[in-house]
Scaffold this active site. Structure first.
Site, PDB file in Angstrom:
ATOM      1  N   CYS A  73       0.834  -1.210   0.000  1.00  0.00           N
ATOM      2  CA  CYS A  73       0.000   0.000   0.000  1.00  0.00           C
ATOM      3  C   CYS A  73       0.866   1.257   0.000  1.00  0.00           C
ATOM      4  O   CYS A  73       1.990   1.259   0.490  1.00  0.00           O
ATOM      5  CB  CYS A  73      -0.891  -0.033   1.243  1.00  0.00           C
ATOM      6  SG  CYS A  73      -1.944   1.396   1.476  1.00  0.00           S
ATOM      7  N   HIS A 116       4.829   5.786   2.103  1.00  0.00           N
ATOM      8  CA  HIS A 116       5.012   7.091   2.765  1.00  0.00           C
ATOM      9  C   HIS A 116       6.032   6.999   3.905  1.00  0.00           C
ATOM     10  O   HIS A 116       6.678   7.974   4.242  1.00  0.00           O
ATOM     11  CB  HIS A 116       3.689   7.610   3.335  1.00  0.00           C
ATOM     12  CG  HIS A 116       2.786   8.224   2.312  1.00  0.00           C
ATOM     13  ND1 HIS A 116       3.169   9.268   1.504  1.00  0.00           N
ATOM     14  CD2 HIS A 116       1.504   7.950   1.968  1.00  0.00           C
ATOM     15  CE1 HIS A 116       2.164   9.605   0.716  1.00  0.00           C
ATOM     16  NE2 HIS A 116       1.142   8.815   0.965  1.00  0.00           N
ATOM     17  N   CYS A 150      -7.482  -2.649   4.166  1.00  0.00           N
ATOM     18  CA  CYS A 150      -7.130  -1.230   3.989  1.00  0.00           C
ATOM     19  C   CYS A 150      -7.804  -0.637   2.764  1.00  0.00           C
ATOM     20  O   CYS A 150      -8.730   0.141   2.884  1.00  0.00           O
ATOM     21  CB  CYS A 150      -5.615  -1.016   3.932  1.00  0.00           C
ATOM     22  SG  CYS A 150      -5.172   0.706   3.607  1.00  0.00           S
ATOM     23  N   HIS A 174       0.268  -3.222   6.813  1.00  0.00           N
ATOM     24  CA  HIS A 174      -0.910  -2.932   7.645  1.00  0.00           C
ATOM     25  C   HIS A 174      -2.194  -3.410   6.985  1.00  0.00           C
ATOM     26  O   HIS A 174      -3.275  -3.184   7.516  1.00  0.00           O
ATOM     27  CB  HIS A 174      -0.996  -1.418   7.883  1.00  0.00           C
ATOM     28  CG  HIS A 174      -1.148  -0.671   6.601  1.00  0.00           C
ATOM     29  ND1 HIS A 174      -0.091  -0.440   5.753  1.00  0.00           N
ATOM     30  CD2 HIS A 174      -2.236  -0.187   5.988  1.00  0.00           C
ATOM     31  CE1 HIS A 174      -0.534   0.189   4.684  1.00  0.00           C
ATOM     32  NE2 HIS A 174      -1.832   0.333   4.789  1.00  0.00           N
ATOM     33  N   SER A 232       0.599   3.731   1.876  1.00  0.00           N
ATOM     34  CA  SER A 232       0.905   4.176   3.241  1.00  0.00           C
ATOM     35  C   SER A 232       2.248   3.613   3.705  1.00  0.00           C
ATOM     36  O   SER A 232       2.993   4.290   4.412  1.00  0.00           O
ATOM     37  CB  SER A 232      -0.193   3.752   4.204  1.00  0.00           C
ATOM     38  OG  SER A 232      -1.387   4.405   3.869  1.00  0.00           O
TER      39      SER A 232
HETATM   40 ZN   LIG Z   1      -3.056   0.980   3.335  1.00  0.00          ZN
END
Ligand SMILES: [Zn+2]
Ligand SMILES: [Zn+2]
Length: 365
Positions: A38, A43, A165, A59, A40
């Site tokens: 993902c 990041h 997610c 996650h 995220s």
């Molecule tokens: Zn995610």
């Protein structure tokens, strides 16, 4: 047990052998079966979110409950579970009002450690952090039991993983946060893993016009497959002009920013009709500030809101999304364009950041 660890920003993840303690009070150990790749995670890798390292990333995942710590009653050994990346204390002001994504019950401990402040994984005796208290790019995860939700066991592992997610965030933004109504017009900015789920959420809600917007032609093709009635290539076309044209000059009833950035936040506000609702879904860099037009918001009675994790309630909505998937009301198979072995995880991030996949998922044996 092996886990993919970020030891330094802008470096590849390293698959390392870590020492793992068993679950303590209120914790579970889960054998991970599949974990999505993902933005995220990216990041953190690229330093947009400066978090303390070393950290096990990941996650968006699912697995089987292998061991229960004392006092766990929400799951049992052998349950198929989806990880939630938010805690759920059950008694803070937000949990009590059903807004569990905003749970404030554990704000006094770092969100990369267990609730007692300690770590369950170590490297050469030194603590290793777990992203969102889970860190699912791991063969096994020890985490608070409140962060796993049992689901039906006929759900494919890859599907279960992404429900945790991107599917929850994208579909939740439409059906739990914005409550898009049948017949509405919807603009979706960014057609990656989350954006495509906003598109299919809008279709599920009965939106009449669904406009997918991206910089990449292959993502716009994906958007059409998932229900977009129109697409805009923001690299070559004037987005606002095209939206006006498709919506009889009004602008969209709803516009979702699935990217998360200053420019796209301003864009979704500009793109909605008077009385329209702009929704920020994608998570921006902590430092981002957007240039919103206050006068357009006042004169047009426009609404701008943010949604975190699609404003879902994991304990209820993971099962709902699993049922929608098994009844073929949403499409998760086509969303998963690649699966990777654990040792291919850095290739997964390369393909994610070049936009070559809708969603990639790491599978574990
Ligand atoms: Zn995610
Ligand atoms: Zn709470």
């Amino acid at each position: 047990m092996r886990a993919a660890v970020l030891t330094e920003v802008n470096k590849p993840l390293q698959i390392l052998e870590l020492e793992q303690e068993g679950p303590k009070l209120g914790e579970v150990r889960v054998q991970v079966k599949a974990a999505g790749v993902c933005m995220s995670d990216w990041h953190i890798i690229n330093g947009d979110w400066p978090l303390p390292l070393p950290m096990v990333l990941g996650h968006e995942a699912a697995g089987i409950v292998a061991e229960l710590g004392p006092g766990v009653s929400n799951v049992k050994t052998g349950d198929h579970v989806i990880f939630s990346f938010r805690p759920h204390c059950g008694h803070c002001r937000y949990c009590s009002t059903g807004r569990t994504v905003l749970c404030s019950g554990h704000n006094d401990t770092p969100r990369w450690r267990m609730h007692d402040g300690t770590a369950r994984v170590k490297l050469n005796g030194e603590p290793v952090n777990q992203m969102a208290r889970i860190g699912t790019f791991s063969e096994f995860v020890v985490c608070p039991a409140e962060q796993v939700v049992a689901v039906r066991d006929d759900l494919p592992w890859t599907h279960a993983a992404i429900i945790g997610c991107s599917v929850a965030t994208g579909i939740g933004a439409v059906v739990r946060h914005a409550n898009v109504e049948a017949g509405a017009s919807v603009l979706v900015v960014g057609c990656g893993g989350v954006g495509l789920n906003v598109v299919q959420g809008a279709k599920l809600a009965g939106a009449k016009t669904i406009i997918g917007c991206d910089l990449l032609a292959n993502k716009l093709a994906y958007a059409r497959e998932f229900g977009a009635t129109h697409t805009i290539n923001a690299r070559t076309e004037d987005v606002l002009k095209q939206v006006q044209q498709v919506t009889q000059g009004f602008g969209a009833d709803y516009a979702f920013d699935a990217i998360g950035g200053a420019e796209t936040a301003a864009l979704v506000v500009d793109a909605i009709a008077p009385a329209g609702h702009a929704v920020l879904v994608g998570i921006p860099a902590f430092s981002a500030r957007a240039a919103i037009s206050p006068s357009a918001m006042v004169y047009g009675e426009k609404k701008l809101t943010g949604t975190y994790y699609g404003s879902i309630r994991p304990a209820i909505d993971f099962a709902m999304l699993a049922d929608l998937d098994m009844h073929k009301r949403i499409e998760l198979d086509r969303l998963i364009s690649r699966t990777y072995r654990f040792d291919e995880i850095n290739e997964g991030f390369r393909l994610l950041t070049t936009g070559e996949v809708a969603r990639g998922v790491v599978t574990f044996n």
